[in-house]
Design an enzyme around this catalytic site. Structure first.
Site, mmCIF file in Angstrom:
data_model
loop_
_atom_site.group_PDB
_atom_site.id
_atom_site.type_symbol
_atom_site.label_atom_id
_atom_site.label_comp_id
_atom_site.label_asym_id
_atom_site.label_seq_id
_atom_site.Cartn_x
_atom_site.Cartn_y
_atom_site.Cartn_z
ATOM 1 N N LEU A 40 43.281 -62.948 -15.435
ATOM 2 C CA LEU A 40 44.822 -62.860 -15.020
ATOM 3 C C LEU A 40 45.297 -64.070 -14.906
ATOM 4 C CD1 LEU A 40 44.651 -60.198 -12.100
ATOM 5 C CD2 LEU A 40 44.959 -59.852 -14.496
ATOM 6 N N GLY A 41 44.524 -65.044 -14.878
ATOM 7 C CA GLY A 41 45.319 -66.581 -14.638
ATOM 8 C C GLY A 41 44.221 -67.570 -14.635
ATOM 9 N N THR A 48 41.552 -66.329 -11.864
ATOM 10 C CA THR A 48 41.707 -65.050 -11.156
ATOM 11 C C THR A 48 41.383 -63.936 -12.114
ATOM 12 O OG1 THR A 48 43.579 -66.285 -10.084
ATOM 13 C CG2 THR A 48 43.665 -63.836 -9.976
ATOM 14 N N LYS A 65 39.279 -64.247 -6.815
ATOM 15 C CA LYS A 65 39.800 -65.752 -7.010
ATOM 16 C C LYS A 65 38.523 -66.591 -7.215
ATOM 17 C CE LYS A 65 43.756 -67.245 -7.008
ATOM 18 N NZ LYS A 65 45.019 -67.792 -6.531
ATOM 19 N N ASP A 169 53.560 -71.380 -4.093
ATOM 20 C CA ASP A 169 53.694 -71.134 -5.488
ATOM 21 C C ASP A 169 54.609 -70.026 -5.861
ATOM 22 O OD1 ASP A 169 53.352 -71.617 -8.188
ATOM 23 O OD2 ASP A 169 51.438 -70.424 -8.233
#
Length: 652
Positions: A40-41, A48, A65, A169
């Site tokens: 996802l990132g 993630t 994570k 964030d």
């Protein structure tokens, strides 16, 4: 698909049912239960993943994570990274605490495997705001949507900041519009706790200047939230919204549709580059948001309330300017009462048995830390006070000691109303999240969530026998629920605007509702048929009460008056004039001889029901006030937008 967690794997994609990576041989099930699906990132120290928890029968999705402390980078920043993992389990504990809030994803697990650390979190299904904005193309986000975003995210930040936890964030990509109810959920908590010492967290585009220097505070989150709003309004990167030469934000130059003065002032203060000139807390933003919301639309919503006496005065003045009215002749049964002298009353921890009406004093003040109180209710035994707050929480207080007994959390939005059942066992709460919740008063257990309204739920009332709960809503309807099963029994339609308030007659035969359309309606409580419509007010009706003997209906209105009606005939008997601001609440005393009314400026007035004479004025609050009498004695409880609850001893 199964995705390999080995960061060195060149071909991480695998067959969905594979046990080991076909490329590198790494075991694909993390801790023998979590199967990762896709990335996802990622950043320098964290990746993630979307994953599936195969240990749970439903195989729910989750977010994993993955943090690694291995690095070949020799920069000072990365040399500090090794030490952050000492904070890992402390961070996990904080995330577990955060997960108690219904609008923050829950932490499912935290562990170390090899040289890597993992957090497993609840997955929120939906699109993030950046994705949604891309789908609508050139269509910008409306002011209403920005206000909704602020109302939903600010209480979450208040909850986290009160626990000394900073998100760090906030950006459109980290706000998910949850698919099931379109509520905005702030995700991706935790990195700020782990990487605060390195300064290597947060997106530079949305980070406050002090955060880029490793000095993030609660105010830094508010700055990022403000920039998120500006991006959604303009679709222009924050990097391009700041005029370097002028040294100021030029976001208004990029608006397709201008925003109101009030929202503009709030956004300007959110994005002040000097932290001292910025909002310092989420509660400050909440206060300003509601102080200025009233003049924006033309209909009356619960959320357009003043946060203080000054806000109420300004709002009332603007309403008068925006909605001028030609005076109309008063009914023959109406008379003006000379206002009693107003004094600011001292407070006492004890009270004397020699008190008289002329010496009314607040017995005690209860203060809360969960924002303004929107509603109050007293248990039938007179032992407990329930209050509903802006942040979605409900507090139960001991009426005599003044101590808080329990905190109920479960709503996603402000709690507009609370009511306690006649047997004192069940509490009902109504919220801007469009739901009603039923709670066990003794244990605090959530018993049931009632879904059915399509707008904010503004008021709830139990029938005298406790079998039926009535709720009214922004969606212009009244709903009747079976309190034993939680099943919706009937929907009543007839009002032309939001229904603000509801009450049952003592004989259980009649249901009375008040609406922003300026009418009071009487319904047959058994079959739901409309019996009568009472007209006389020239503005929204926000509160109705029925006298204990079932003879009178009192209605409090934004036209600054209270009207007294006959429940049996519907005749208008009296109009009480004396308030200088919109009437928010009315309540009959247990003996039915006194009516208490509270207005937007925090003034409470006491009226003699029979004659309509003004008995006295209580001036102790600084903002709008809601009222409830203790059924066991002559004590009035007032909850206010000024963050206090006051107890008043009234003795004739």
């Amino acid at each position: 698909m199964s995705y390999c967690l080995n960061s060195s794997c060149q071909t991480p994609q695998n067959h969905p049912g594979a046990e080991n990576c076909v490329n590198c041989g790494t075991k694909l099930l993390l801790k023998d239960r979590y199967r990762t699906i896709k990335v996802l990132g990622q950043s320098s120290f964290c990746r993630t993943f979307l994953a599936i928890d195969q240990d749970q029968p439903a195989h729910p999705h989750c977010v994993i994570k993955q943090y690694t402390q291995e690095t070949t980078d020799s920069t000072p920043a990365s040399s500090r990274v090794t030490g952050i993992f000492k904070l890992f389990y402390q961070t996990a504990k904080q995330l577990d605490e955060l997960g108690k809030h219904p609008a923050i994803p829950k932490l499912w697990a935290s562990f170390q495997q090899g040289d890597q650390y993992y957090l497993v979190k609840q997955y929120i299904e939906g699109e993030n705001l950046a994705e949604e904005l891309n789908e609508v193309g050139d269509s910008s986000v409306s002011e209403t949507e920005i206000r909704t975003l602020l109302k939903q995210i600010l209480p979450v930040l208040h909850f986290a900041h009160s626990r000394k936890i900073i998100h760090g964030d906030i950006k459109p990509e980290n706000i998910i519009s949850r698919q099931k109810d379109k509520k905005n959920i702030l995700v991706d908590w935790g990195d700020s706790q782990l990487f605060a010492a390195t300064g290597l967290y947060g997106s530079a585009e949305y980070s406050a200047p002090e955060q880029l220097h490793g000095q993030a505070t609660a105010s830094s989150d508010l700055y990022s939230l403000g920039l998120t709003c500006l991006y959604l309004l303009t679709q222009i990167s924050p990097f391009d919204l700041f005029d370097v030469k002028a040294g100021e934000w030029a976001w208004r130059d990029y608006l397709k549709t201008p925003v109101s003065y009030s929202l503009g002032k709030i956004l300007d203060k959110l994005v002040q580059r000097n932290p001292k000139q910025r909002y310092q807390s989420a509660s400050e933003v909440i206060s300003d948001l509601h102080s200025w919301m009233m003049p924006v639309p033309t209909t009356h919503h619960k959320t357009r309330l003043a946060a203080g006496a000054l806000g109420g005065a300004v709002a009332a003045m603007l309403i008068a300017l925006l909605h001028p009215r030609v005076p109309t002749p008063l009914p023959t049964t109406t008379y003006t009462i000379e206002p009693a002298q107003i004094t600011t009353l001292p407070e006492y921890n004890t009270y004397s048995s020699n008190e008289s009406w002329g010496e009314i004093q607040p017995l005690r003040t209860l203060a809360g830390d969960t924002g303004p109180f929107w509603s109050v209710a007293v248990s039938p035994d007179g032992q407990t006070v329930a209050t509903g707050s802006f942040d979605g929480s409900i507090k139960l207080w001991n009426l005599h000691s003044g101590g808080m007994e329990s905190l109920l959390a479960g709503h996603f939005g402000a709690v507009w109303a609370v009511a306690i059942s006649p047997d004192g066992q069940t509490l009902a709460s109504a919220s801007s999240d469009k739901t009603i919740k039923l709670w066990n008063v003794r244990t605090g257990e959530l018993l049931e969530t009632l879904n059915g309204h399509t707008g904010s739920v503004f008021s709830v009332a139990f029938s005298p026998n406790g079998k039926i709960l009535a709720s009214v809503s922004e969606d212009k309807t009244i709903k009747l629920w079976d309190t034993r099963t939680g099943i919706e029994e009937r929907t009543l339609k007839g009002h032309n605007d939001e229904v603000q308030t509801v009450a049952f007659s003592p004989d259980n035969k009649t249901l009375v509702s008040g609406s922003s359309d300026g009418t009071v309606k009487l319904w047959n409580a058994k079959n739901g048929k409309l019996q009568r419509t009472l007209k006389g007010h020239n503005d929204a009706i926000w509160s109705v009460g029925i006298s204990p003997d079932g003879e009178y209906i009192a209605s409090g209105s934004w036209d600054n008056t209270i009207k007294m009606w006959s429940l049996e005939t519907g005749d208008l008997l009296n109009t009480f004039i004396g308030h200088s601001a919109q009437v928010q609440s009315v309540a009959f005393s247990p003996d039915g001889e006194t009516l208490a009314s509270g207005d937007m400026n925090g003034t409470i007035k006491l009226w003699q029901v029979g004659s309509g004479g003004l008995v006295g004025t209580l001036k102790g609050h600084s903002a709008l006030v809601k009222l409830a009498f203790n059924p066991q004695g002559k004590m009035l409880v007032s909850g206010s937008f000024d963050d206090t609850v006051k107890l008043w001893r009234l003795c004739p």
